[in-house]
Write a protein that holds these residues in place. Structure first.
Motif, PDB file in Angstrom:
ATOM      1  N   THR A 228      47.089  47.903  50.131  1.00 20.80           N
ATOM      2  CA  THR A 228      46.639  47.996  48.736  1.00 20.80           C
ATOM      3  C   THR A 228      46.091  49.390  48.472  1.00 20.80           C
ATOM      4  O   THR A 228      45.553  50.043  49.366  1.00 20.80           O
ATOM      5  CB  THR A 228      45.555  46.948  48.449  1.00 20.80           C
ATOM      6  N   ALA A 234      50.082  48.041  45.137  1.00 23.46           N
ATOM      7  CA  ALA A 234      50.215  47.700  46.550  1.00 23.46           C
ATOM      8  C   ALA A 234      51.667  47.843  46.973  1.00 23.46           C
ATOM      9  O   ALA A 234      52.586  47.789  46.143  1.00 23.46           O
ATOM     10  CB  ALA A 234      49.731  46.273  46.802  1.00 23.46           C
ATOM     11  N   PHE A 267      43.675  39.509  46.723  1.00 19.95           N
ATOM     12  CA  PHE A 267      45.054  39.942  46.971  1.00 19.95           C
ATOM     13  C   PHE A 267      45.613  39.257  48.213  1.00 19.95           C
ATOM     14  O   PHE A 267      46.748  38.747  48.207  1.00 19.95           O
ATOM     15  CB  PHE A 267      45.109  41.467  47.137  1.00 19.95           C
ATOM     16  N   ALA A 291      50.329  38.470  43.909  1.00 19.00           N
ATOM     17  CA  ALA A 291      49.075  38.851  44.552  1.00 19.00           C
ATOM     18  C   ALA A 291      48.369  39.951  43.766  1.00 19.00           C
ATOM     19  O   ALA A 291      47.147  39.937  43.601  1.00 19.00           O
ATOM     20  CB  ALA A 291      49.347  39.306  45.984  1.00 19.00           C
ATOM     21  N   ASN A 292      49.139  40.912  43.248  1.00 18.46           N
ATOM     22  CA  ASN A 292      48.556  41.978  42.435  1.00 18.46           C
ATOM     23  C   ASN A 292      48.000  41.443  41.122  1.00 18.46           C
ATOM     24  O   ASN A 292      46.932  41.849  40.657  1.00 18.46           O
ATOM     25  CB  ASN A 292      49.614  43.044  42.138  1.00 18.46           C
ATOM     26  N   ALA A 295      44.726  39.673  41.841  1.00 14.60           N
ATOM     27  CA  ALA A 295      43.620  40.610  42.065  1.00 14.60           C
ATOM     28  C   ALA A 295      43.207  41.284  40.765  1.00 14.60           C
ATOM     29  O   ALA A 295      42.010  41.480  40.502  1.00 14.60           O
ATOM     30  CB  ALA A 295      44.028  41.653  43.104  1.00 14.60           C
TER      31      ALA A 295
END
Length: 315
Positions: A228, A234, A267, A291-292, A295
């Motif tokens: 990341t 990332a 993340f 995941a991004n 986050a």
């Protein structure tokens, strides 16, 4: 497959201040909050929400292995109440001679958005024998073991025990703290590695792409490397194909950074969900994007509540 997360569990006290105080200065906080913290517990708090939003086929048992004070202590009771029954704490290790949990005292500066953390922990760290006993009855098999990488030399012996005892298990590790000896050696033994921006910069890397590309030549057993990089998003590298995938940070119009504490843990929760629960139905790009987004959604709010909707929006 079950997920077993191994790492420290903290009780956080968070003070929000207009700015960071100078030495010997008296400054009034604008807000105080208390929450349960620690890398793996944070990831599990998010993961339980994602799993709850998923189909029965994507359900996965979640387990935490951590050191806690006396079983009857107020802190241990509160931590169990916060997790169970969605996350099993049946395999935790209790230090009966201690009443105080590991604790973090966090100052959040409103002027910069940064946070400064002071930790206190008198609980003796986990030993290999304690770990072996803790995981001996975890079911179902095979399992995915995720390690914080807190004490690399002990963690390495735990990883090698898993390799010998449970050859079908998958192992992921966090390589986070700059200057912590042994993390690279730990990464060599893992299937999946999560690198932080701080660790990468501390080791001379100028970008997430450079980190995963160069580290992949040092981690011959690893199948996936992720790194990341804050506002730059990332990247992930699959060693089998050599492909590097970049996902930009999730920054919708009007996004305001409210709380960055645990963004990296969020993340990782998103990636673990994608890798375990959406293994064959999502591409790596989809997993990284989710995941991004997770986050990015987290930093726009206080705490970790209400993040389960992200996986629904990404499905």
């Amino acid at each position: 497959m079950s997920l077993v997360a191994v790492g420290a569990c903290y009780v956080d006290t968070i003070l929000t201040t207009p700015r960071y105080p100078g030495e010997d200065e008296k400054l009034r906080a604008t807000n105080i909050s208390h929450r349960r913290g620690g890398n793996c517990p944070n990831s599990l708090e998010v993961l339980q929400q994602l799993v709850a939003q998923s189909s029965p086929a994507a359900q996965v048992p979640l387990n935490l292995v951590t050191i806690l004070p006396a079983r009857s202590s107020v802190a241990s009771r509160q931590i169990r109440d916060a997790f169970e029954p969605n996350v099993s704490l049946d395999h935790c290790i209790y230090r009966e001679e201690f009443e105080e949990p590991a604790s973090s005292y966090i100052i959040k500066s409103q002027s910069t958005g940064s946070r400064t953390i002071v930790n206190y922990n008198e609980l003796p760290e986990m030993t290999l024998d304690e770990f072996v006993h803790a995981i001996s009855i975890i079911k179902p098999r095979p399992a995915w073991f995720h390690f914080e990488g807190r004490v690399p030399d002990v963690t390495l012996t735990c990883v090698r025990h898993i390799r010998d005892r449970f050859p079908g298990a998958i192992i992921s590790v966090e390589v986070e703290k700059p200057g912590r000896p042994g993390l690279q050696g730990l990464a060599v033994e893992a299937d999946v590695v999560f690198y932080s921006k701080g660790w990468a910069q501390g080791n001379g890397y100028d970008s997430a792409q450079e980190c995963v590309r160069k580290e992949s030549s040092l981690t011959s057993n690893t199948s996936l490397l992720c790194c990341t990089w804050g506002q730059d998003g990332a990247v992930a590298l699959e060693t089998k194909s050599g492909d590097i995938i970049h996902s930009p940070a999730y920054t919708p119009l009007g996004l305001q950074v409210v709380d960055t504490i645990g963004a990296g843990d969020t993340f990782i929760a998103g990636m673990l969900y994608g890798l375990i629960c959406k293994k064959d139905t999502w591409t790596l790009s989809q997993k990284l994007n989710m995941a991004n987004r997770l986050a990015g959604t987290k930093v726009a709010q206080e705490g970790f509540g209400g993040l389960g909707h992200v996986v629904v929006e990404c499905s």
